[in-house]
Design a protein around this motif. Structure first.
Motif, short mmCIF file in Angstrom:
data_model
loop_
_atom_site.label_atom_id
_atom_site.label_comp_id
_atom_site.label_asym_id
_atom_site.label_seq_id
_atom_site.Cartn_x
_atom_site.Cartn_y
_atom_site.Cartn_z
N GLN A 1 19.25 85.64 81.99
CA GLN A 1 19.80 86.60 81.03
C GLN A 1 20.20 87.89 81.74
N VAL B 1 23.58 87.46 83.34
CA VAL B 1 24.66 87.59 82.36
C VAL B 1 24.92 89.06 82.07
N VAL C 1 31.95 83.34 82.57
CA VAL C 1 30.51 83.58 82.76
C VAL C 1 29.90 82.40 83.49
N VAL D 1 25.03 77.63 79.81
CA VAL D 1 25.49 78.97 79.45
C VAL D 1 25.40 79.22 77.96
N LEU E 1 23.71 82.47 76.14
CA LEU E 1 24.50 83.47 75.42
C LEU E 1 24.04 83.62 73.98
#
Length: 141
Positions: A35, A38, A53, A64, A68
């Motif tokens: 996380q 990201v 990403v 992913v 997200l």
């Protein structure tokens, strides 16, 4: 064939150790290491497609997407369909995600201390590892 003579094992062990060193710093932010990655990407570029990403983090779509979703549930980002291509989804940093950036500013400082290497050696090691990833990606293709 000794374990400690294997380069891959040294890389694996180093990766686990680095991730463990991040854990207490990221716990304060309520983020896991993936996380955090990201969020680093979004703090640098406020909007990225899901595909971008995944490519930047070397993760597949199936990995992913749940990552997200969890960050979106926390209010740190939003996902929205692209207007130019309905199949594409953009990931956009929220105000709450921007605010978290301020709280995360000490993480790199703490990790620099954890590495115990001068800045020049950290940069050289990072560059060598990037080169290794490029070579291994090309080899695997």
């Amino acid at each position: 064939m000794a374990l400690d003579d294997q380069l891959c094992f040294a890389i694996y062990a180093a990766s686990r150790s680095v991730t463990a060193a991040y854990r207490p710093l990221l716990t304060e932010l309520d983020l896991t290491y993936p996380q955090y990655l990201v969020m680093l990407l979004l703090w640098e570029h406020e909007t990225r497609s899901v595909k971008e990403v995944g490519a930047a983090l070397h993760l597949d779509y199936g990995t992913v997407t749940p990552l997200l979703k969890r960050l979106q549930q926390r209010g740190l980002l939003t996902r929205r369909r692209r207007t130019d291509d309905e199949r594409g989804v953009d990931v956009v940093l929220t105000d709450e995600g921007r605010a978290l950036h301020e709280r995360a500013r000490d993480v790199p400082v703490g990790m620099a201390e954890a590495f115990g290497l001068p800045a020049e050696q950290r940069a050289a090691l990072r560059d060598q590892l990037h080169a290794l990833v490029r070579h291994m990606d090309a080899y695997a293709a």
